[in-house]
Design a protein around this motif. Sequence first.
Motif, short mmCIF file in Angstrom:
data_model
loop_
_atom_site.label_atom_id
_atom_site.label_comp_id
_atom_site.label_asym_id
_atom_site.label_seq_id
_atom_site.Cartn_x
_atom_site.Cartn_y
_atom_site.Cartn_z
N ILE A 109 0.83 -1.21 0.00
CA ILE A 109 0.00 0.00 0.00
C ILE A 109 0.86 1.26 0.00
O ILE A 109 0.44 2.31 -0.45
CB ILE A 109 -0.96 -0.01 1.23
CG1 ILE A 109 -1.91 -1.19 1.14
CG2 ILE A 109 -1.74 1.29 1.35
CD1 ILE A 109 -2.88 -1.17 -0.02
N GLU A 140 -7.98 -4.63 -5.05
CA GLU A 140 -6.76 -4.55 -4.24
C GLU A 140 -6.33 -5.92 -3.72
O GLU A 140 -5.15 -6.23 -3.68
CB GLU A 140 -6.94 -3.57 -3.08
CG GLU A 140 -7.05 -2.13 -3.52
CD GLU A 140 -5.83 -1.64 -4.28
OE1 GLU A 140 -4.68 -1.93 -3.89
OE2 GLU A 140 -6.02 -0.96 -5.30
N ARG A 150 -4.68 -7.67 -6.63
CA ARG A 150 -3.36 -7.08 -6.86
C ARG A 150 -2.38 -7.51 -5.78
O ARG A 150 -1.21 -7.79 -6.06
CB ARG A 150 -3.46 -5.55 -6.90
CG ARG A 150 -4.09 -5.00 -8.18
CD ARG A 150 -4.09 -3.48 -8.24
NE ARG A 150 -2.75 -2.96 -8.06
CZ ARG A 150 -2.43 -2.00 -7.18
NH1 ARG A 150 -3.33 -1.46 -6.40
NH2 ARG A 150 -1.19 -1.57 -7.08
N ARG A 161 -6.50 4.50 1.96
CA ARG A 161 -5.39 3.55 1.73
C ARG A 161 -5.00 2.85 3.03
O ARG A 161 -4.59 1.69 3.01
CB ARG A 161 -4.20 4.22 1.06
CG ARG A 161 -3.51 5.23 1.91
CD ARG A 161 -2.48 6.03 1.11
NE ARG A 161 -1.83 6.96 2.01
CZ ARG A 161 -0.53 7.01 2.21
NH1 ARG A 161 0.27 6.21 1.54
NH2 ARG A 161 -0.01 7.85 3.05
#
Length: 120
Positions: free
Chosen positions: A20, A86, A89, A35
């Motif tokens: 992140i 996310e 990923r 985030r």
Amino acid sequence: MRELDDVMPAELIIHACDFIGVTPQDAYSKSREQRLMICRVLISYMLLYRGWSLPSVGREIKRDHSTVVYHRGVILNKSDTLIRKELYRFRSYLLKQDIRLPSIPQFKKSLRFRENINNK
């Protein structure tokens, strides 16, 4: 290739923070920045899969167990495309680190398995 259970929790947390782009101190802060929330969700995902209890995960991320319940719901919610994106990923990122992160269906299956054992 290492399985998630073979990696120390501290290393997993560092990988989530690196992915992140934050420090562990940032991830544990009181901030509600998106985030940082995503980082906490990733940490929760990994620790819940490893079999940690909701209160244990909450203590690790400096949050109440109800926050972890929310994170689990976010992970399982198909309509939250940002979190899903996310997570996918992050799985790719961990594969490059030689760590296999379970898929969301595997995560669901492990939760159901643990719930069945705990209800007996």
